[in-house]
Every structure is written in structure tokens, then in C-alpha cells.
Design an enzyme around this catalytic site. Sequence first.
Site, short mmCIF file in Angstrom:
data_model
loop_
_atom_site.label_atom_id
_atom_site.label_comp_id
_atom_site.label_asym_id
_atom_site.label_seq_id
_atom_site.Cartn_x
_atom_site.Cartn_y
_atom_site.Cartn_z
N LYS A 12 0.94 -1.17 0.28
CA LYS A 12 0.18 -0.03 0.08
C LYS A 12 1.01 1.24 0.07
O LYS A 12 2.06 1.12 0.08
CB LYS A 12 -0.90 -0.09 1.25
CG LYS A 12 -1.83 -1.18 1.14
CD LYS A 12 -2.98 -1.15 2.43
CE LYS A 12 -3.96 -2.28 2.33
NZ LYS A 12 -5.02 -2.12 3.35
N TYR A 52 -12.17 -2.62 -3.65
CA TYR A 52 -12.72 -2.75 -2.24
C TYR A 52 -14.34 -2.60 -2.20
O TYR A 52 -14.95 -2.53 -1.21
CB TYR A 52 -12.29 -1.58 -1.37
CG TYR A 52 -10.83 -2.06 -0.86
CD1 TYR A 52 -10.71 -3.20 0.09
CD2 TYR A 52 -9.89 -0.87 -1.28
CE1 TYR A 52 -9.44 -3.25 0.37
CE2 TYR A 52 -8.57 -1.26 -0.61
CZ TYR A 52 -8.28 -2.13 0.26
OH TYR A 52 -7.14 -2.48 0.63
N ASN A 119 -2.09 0.00 6.96
CA ASN A 119 -1.61 -1.11 7.42
C ASN A 119 -0.45 -1.83 6.43
O ASN A 119 -0.24 -3.25 6.32
CB ASN A 119 -2.57 -2.09 7.93
CG ASN A 119 -3.47 -2.41 7.07
OD1 ASN A 119 -3.42 -2.11 5.71
ND2 ASN A 119 -4.69 -3.16 7.18
N HIS A 122 -2.07 -5.25 1.40
CA HIS A 122 -3.24 -6.08 1.15
C HIS A 122 -2.77 -7.44 0.70
O HIS A 122 -1.80 -7.47 0.09
CB HIS A 122 -4.18 -5.39 0.16
CG HIS A 122 -5.10 -6.42 -0.48
ND1 HIS A 122 -6.66 -6.40 0.18
CD2 HIS A 122 -5.09 -6.98 -1.39
CE1 HIS A 122 -7.01 -7.00 -0.57
NE2 HIS A 122 -6.34 -7.67 -1.57
N GLU A 133 -9.40 -10.43 -8.05
CA GLU A 133 -8.59 -9.17 -7.69
C GLU A 133 -7.25 -9.23 -8.76
O GLU A 133 -6.95 -8.24 -9.04
CB GLU A 133 -7.99 -9.18 -6.21
CG GLU A 133 -9.17 -9.16 -5.16
CD GLU A 133 -8.67 -9.14 -3.89
OE1 GLU A 133 -9.45 -8.67 -3.02
OE2 GLU A 133 -7.51 -9.46 -3.55
#
Length: 141
Positions: A12, A52, A119, A122, A133
Site C-alpha cells: 500500500k 474494495y 497497514n 493487502h 482481484e
Amino acid sequence: MSIVEETLVLVKPDGVARNLTGEILRRLEAKGYQLVDLRMLQPERELLEAHYAEHAGKPFFGPLVEFMGSGPVVAVRLAGHRVVEGVRTLLGATEPTVAAPGTIRGDLGRDWGASVVQNLVHASDAPETAARELALWFSRR
Ligand code: IDP
Ligand code: MG
């Protein structure tokens, strides 16, 4: 018996900005997983909303899409035996506060008091999710 599967990993924007891409990929490779394909891109809003979609309507959806579009991400097609489950184990819990030591988020993730939503990484949560995805992230320029 060895059944190879694939998963999508995203470093990310916070992971890229903190120069942790190498460290994160090092941990995945050290486990024995293969980097099959890899690209760095600045994701468009449309891609992030599709990625998402399951979280649309949740309070953190807006901040999540905003954050994910705030800088470049590194998308990885990763292969290995039970790689979907294995990578989720390496990542640790979603919130760095409770991610176990030894996991990527537990060792390197920062307290959400300063940076809610962030965080570092992913990873797909099931083989069917991974297929969906991977098609999203590796089929467009
Ligand atoms: P996961 O990334 O561990 O699969 P999900 O529940 O799928 O976690 O949530 C997607 C992402 O949305 C998380 O990685 C995190 O960036 C963010 N997120 C999830 N839950 C919250 C929350 O309660 N507050 C803020 N951000 C959240
Ligand atoms: Mg998820």
C-alpha cells in the site's frame, strides 16, 4: 501433493512511502513464494472502488479509497502452495495494534491513533477473491 495457487498482494502507499517494499517482498520470498508478476502504479479511483466493493457503505470506505489513491502501490502476483492462506498468516491482523509480533503488520505497521486505515499491505482473503482481484490489477495499464 502440491497444488499451486495464486494471490494478489499490494504494498500500500504507506509501505512504498516508508521504503518497506523490499522488506515486505523479502518476507514473502523467504517463505518460498514465487513472484510471478509485479507492477508499480498509481491506482485510479475506479479500480480501488471495484477492489474494495465489499466494503462500500462502511464508515472507513471513503478514507480507505482516499488513502489507497494517495500514492503509488506495488501490485504482486504471487504463487505457492496454499499461498492465499499463507500470506494472510504472514500479514497478521488487519489492525497493527493487535497484529502479532513476527507478522508484517505486527512488526512494521503503525498505531492507528496516528494513521487510521494504514497497514502496509493487502492480500486476497480466499482463492476466489484472488482470481477476481488479480483480474482487476493485472488486466489494465
Ligand atoms: P484486510 O486488509 O485485513 O483484509 P479488511 O477488513 O478487508 O481487512 O479491510 C480492508 C482495509 O480497510 C484494511 O486493510 C484497512 O486498511 C481498512 N480497514 C478495515 N477495517 C477498518 C477500520 O475499522 N477502520 C479503519 N480502516 C479499516
Ligand atoms: Mg480484506
